[in-house]
Write a protein that holds these residues in place. Structure first.
Motif, PDB file in Angstrom:
ATOM      1  N   VAL A   1      32.558  78.286  10.262  1.00 46.10           N
ATOM      2  CA  VAL A   1      31.638  79.459  10.844  1.00 46.10           C
ATOM      3  C   VAL A   1      33.007  79.822  11.353  1.00 46.10           C
ATOM      4  N   ILE A   2      32.918  81.488  11.905  1.00 48.97           N
ATOM      5  CA  ILE A   2      33.852  82.979  11.918  1.00 48.97           C
ATOM      6  C   ILE A   2      32.795  82.939  13.691  1.00 48.97           C
ATOM      7  N   GLY A   3      34.204  82.612  14.582  1.00 51.21           N
ATOM      8  CA  GLY A   3      33.895  82.801  15.288  1.00 51.21           C
ATOM      9  C   GLY A   3      34.745  82.826  16.469  1.00 51.21           C
ATOM     10  N   GLU A   4      34.619  83.456  17.982  1.00 51.63           N
ATOM     11  CA  GLU A   4      35.402  82.869  19.077  1.00 51.63           C
ATOM     12  C   GLU A   4      35.020  81.998  19.680  1.00 51.63           C
ATOM     13  N   SER A   5      35.947  81.532  19.815  1.00 52.99           N
ATOM     14  CA  SER A   5      36.202  80.268  21.243  1.00 52.99           C
ATOM     15  C   SER A   5      36.997  80.826  22.551  1.00 52.99           C
ATOM     16  N   LEU A   6      36.665  80.086  23.364  1.00 55.69           N
ATOM     17  CA  LEU A   6      36.921  80.263  24.941  1.00 55.69           C
ATOM     18  C   LEU A   6      36.682  79.794  25.561  1.00 55.69           C
ATOM     19  N   VAL A   7      37.094  79.430  26.757  1.00 53.89           N
ATOM     20  CA  VAL A   7      36.544  78.686  28.039  1.00 53.89           C
ATOM     21  C   VAL A   7      36.397  79.585  28.966  1.00 53.89           C
ATOM     22  N   ASP A   8      35.113  78.968  29.172  1.00 52.22           N
ATOM     23  CA  ASP A   8      34.143  79.536  30.720  1.00 52.22           C
ATOM     24  C   ASP A   8      34.809  78.774  31.787  1.00 52.22           C
ATOM     25  N   ILE A   9      34.746  79.642  32.800  1.00 53.22           N
ATOM     26  CA  ILE A   9      35.929  78.881  34.001  1.00 53.22           C
ATOM     27  C   ILE A   9      34.804  79.269  35.507  1.00 53.22           C
ATOM     28  N   VAL A  10      34.258  78.776  35.893  1.00 53.36           N
ATOM     29  CA  VAL A  10      33.837  78.550  37.131  1.00 53.36           C
ATOM     30  C   VAL A  10      34.490  78.397  38.030  1.00 53.36           C
ATOM     31  N   GLU A  11      34.010  79.129  39.158  1.00 55.97           N
ATOM     32  CA  GLU A  11      35.100  79.493  40.675  1.00 55.97           C
ATOM     33  C   GLU A  11      33.997  79.752  41.879  1.00 55.97           C
ATOM     34  N   ARG A  12      33.966  78.580  42.548  1.00 58.63           N
ATOM     35  CA  ARG A  12      32.828  78.174  43.738  1.00 58.63           C
ATOM     36  C   ARG A  12      33.553  78.790  45.173  1.00 58.63           C
TER      37      ARG A  12
ATOM     38  N   THR B   1      38.777  84.524  27.617  1.00 59.65           N
ATOM     39  CA  THR B   1      37.651  83.197  29.514  1.00 59.65           C
ATOM     40  C   THR B   1      36.717  84.432  29.681  1.00 59.65           C
ATOM     41  N   ALA B   2      35.709  84.043  30.325  1.00 61.01           N
ATOM     42  CA  ALA B   2      35.251  83.707  31.258  1.00 61.01           C
ATOM     43  C   ALA B   2      35.041  83.516  32.321  1.00 61.01           C
ATOM     44  N   VAL B   3      35.134  84.452  33.616  1.00 59.95           N
ATOM     45  CA  VAL B   3      34.842  83.673  34.587  1.00 59.95           C
ATOM     46  C   VAL B   3      33.976  83.972  35.831  1.00 59.95           C
ATOM     47  N   ALA B   4      33.522  82.979  36.098  1.00 56.72           N
ATOM     48  CA  ALA B   4      31.749  83.608  37.041  1.00 56.72           C
ATOM     49  C   ALA B   4      32.234  82.581  38.521  1.00 56.72           C
TER      50      ALA B   4
ATOM     51  N   ALA C   1      28.800  82.987  44.697  1.00 60.69           N
ATOM     52  CA  ALA C   1      28.854  83.264  46.519  1.00 60.69           C
ATOM     53  C   ALA C   1      28.006  81.874  47.226  1.00 60.69           C
ATOM     54  N   ASP C   2      28.172  82.229  48.390  1.00 63.73           N
ATOM     55  CA  ASP C   2      27.500  81.304  49.011  1.00 63.73           C
ATOM     56  C   ASP C   2      25.792  81.302  48.114  1.00 63.73           C
ATOM     57  N   ASP C   3      25.412  81.784  48.145  1.00 66.48           N
ATOM     58  CA  ASP C   3      23.893  81.934  47.500  1.00 66.48           C
ATOM     59  C   ASP C   3      24.016  81.787  45.214  1.00 66.48           C
ATOM     60  N   GLY C   4      24.845  81.822  45.434  1.00 67.16           N
ATOM     61  CA  GLY C   4      24.651  80.817  44.140  1.00 67.16           C
ATOM     62  C   GLY C   4      24.635  82.284  43.129  1.00 67.16           C
ATOM     63  N   SER C   5      24.769  83.151  43.724  1.00 65.72           N
ATOM     64  CA  SER C   5      25.132  84.429  42.776  1.00 65.72           C
ATOM     65  C   SER C   5      25.851  84.913  42.395  1.00 65.72           C
ATOM     66  N   ALA C   6      26.623  85.340  41.108  1.00 64.11           N
ATOM     67  CA  ALA C   6      27.281  84.973  40.025  1.00 64.11           C
ATOM     68  C   ALA C   6      27.659  87.093  39.475  1.00 64.11           C
ATOM     69  N   THR C   7      29.519  86.427  39.797  1.00 67.30           N
ATOM     70  CA  THR C   7      29.949  88.037  39.428  1.00 67.30           C
ATOM     71  C   THR C   7      31.121  87.810  38.443  1.00 67.30           C
ATOM     72  N   TYR C   8      31.044  87.834  37.183  1.00 67.43           N
ATOM     73  CA  TYR C   8      31.786  87.701  36.258  1.00 67.43           C
ATOM     74  C   TYR C   8      32.682  89.125  35.562  1.00 67.43           C
ATOM     75  N   GLU C   9      33.956  88.139  35.008  1.00 66.93           N
ATOM     76  CA  GLU C   9      35.130  88.786  34.245  1.00 66.93           C
ATOM     77  C   GLU C   9      35.238  88.122  33.435  1.00 66.93           C
TER      78      GLU C   9
END
Length: 299
Positions: free
Chosen positions: A4-15, A80-83, A86-94
């Motif tokens: 398998v060739i491809g990326e590994s990353l860490v998904d980070i969820v900040e509430r 990394t992928a940081v999500a 917000a209080d309403d559950g919506s997310a912004t990503y970086e």
């Protein structure tokens, strides 16, 4: 062995309450994990650093029987992928994604090579991936899932050019109807899938979420239904489908040079069997939180 060739990353969820969670991910890494849990022997050619997040990914891979290809380039930091929720559950990503494995040299010729997602499009690693594919494809079965991430891709035209350059090297392409619609917005996804089939693969499997999947082959097409009865979330569902598809192909001996020839002659009943198994794997994932593909004993 499946490479398998491809990326590994860490998904980070900040509430919004200040809590934070970290989960290993990356589409190809998820496919490798799914394969390891299904009793296949996966080797992952990826990009990682020696930081704490890299250690988290390595532990996650090892727990599912995934071996890392030795000799790959080490990064300064793990992607990394940081999500941010917000209080309403919506997310912004970086996103902080680096795909640079260096030269990819397989210790042995694999039975199957799988690649896709960010690794197929983001340089410099995309060029290294394509070079490895061109060297090894004549000796094995090749599977590909573009798994489009528009915000991380070059222009639509450049992304489509890359896909079209890879299609003649592939035996099986798995792609969602949403990906097809993004890559070729002026065409019906089914028509695009048929045009991809004409470029050389034995089959193009178009997944359609709760509507199941349709497999296009040179002997016709066949539908398979989604098997999920309860959905918690859909994270990793496509990757679990892909690992199930690869495992089923391998179990039926449709890998390597001889298997690849048989694959191109396979009838629709075989494709129903293969995609039904892939759908079972996907159903397990959506029934629980996160990208947690099933173990062999669960199936």
């Amino acid at each position: 062995m499946v490479l398998v060739i491809g990326e590994s990353l860490v998904d980070i969820v900040e509430r919004s309450d200040g809590s934070r969670s970290e989960h290993p991910g990356g589409s190809p890494a998820n496919v490798a994990v799914g394969l390891g849990r299904l009793g296949v022997t996966p080797v992952l050619a990826t990009s990682l650093a020696t930081d704490d997040l890299g250690a988290l990914v390595r532990m996650h891979l090892a727990e599912s029987g995934v071996r890392l290809m030795p000799g790959l380039k080490q990064l300064e930091r793990t992607s990394t992928a940081v999500a941010t929720l917000a209080d309403d559950g919506s997310a912004t990503y970086e996103f902080d994604i680096v795909w640079d494995p260096g030269r990819i040299w397989a210790e042995e010729v694999p039975d199957i090579i799988h690649t896709g997602s960010i690794a197929a499009f983001l340089d410099p690693g995309a060029d290294e991936m394509e070079d490895a594919l061109r060297r090894l494809a004549p000796m094995c079965t090749v599977t590909f899932d573009p798994n489009v991430r528009p915000s991380l891709l070059p222009s639509r035209a450049e992304a489509l050019d890359r896909v079209e350059s890879l299609l003649p090297l592939c035996d099986v392409v798995k792609v969602s109807d949403e990906d097809l619609a993004w890559l070729e917005p002026h065409s019906d996804p089914a028509d695009t899938a048929r045009s991809w089939l004409a470029a050389g693969p034995a089959a193009v499997v178009m997944t359609m979420g709760p509507r199941g999947a349709r497999t296009y082959t040179h002997r016709g097409s066949i539908a398979s239904r989604a098997l999920a009865e309860h959905v918690v979330d859909t994270v990793g569902a496509g990757d679990a489908f892909m690992s199930g598809l690869i495992a089923a192909l391998k179990d039926d001996g449709l890998d390597g040079v001889v298997g690849s020839t048989r694959l191109h002659a396979a009838d629709l009943s075989l494709w129903r069997e293969v995609t039904d198994f892939a759908s079972r794997c996907s159903a397990f994932v959506v029934a629980r939180a996160g990208a947690q593909p099933p173990w062999e004993h669960e199936l």
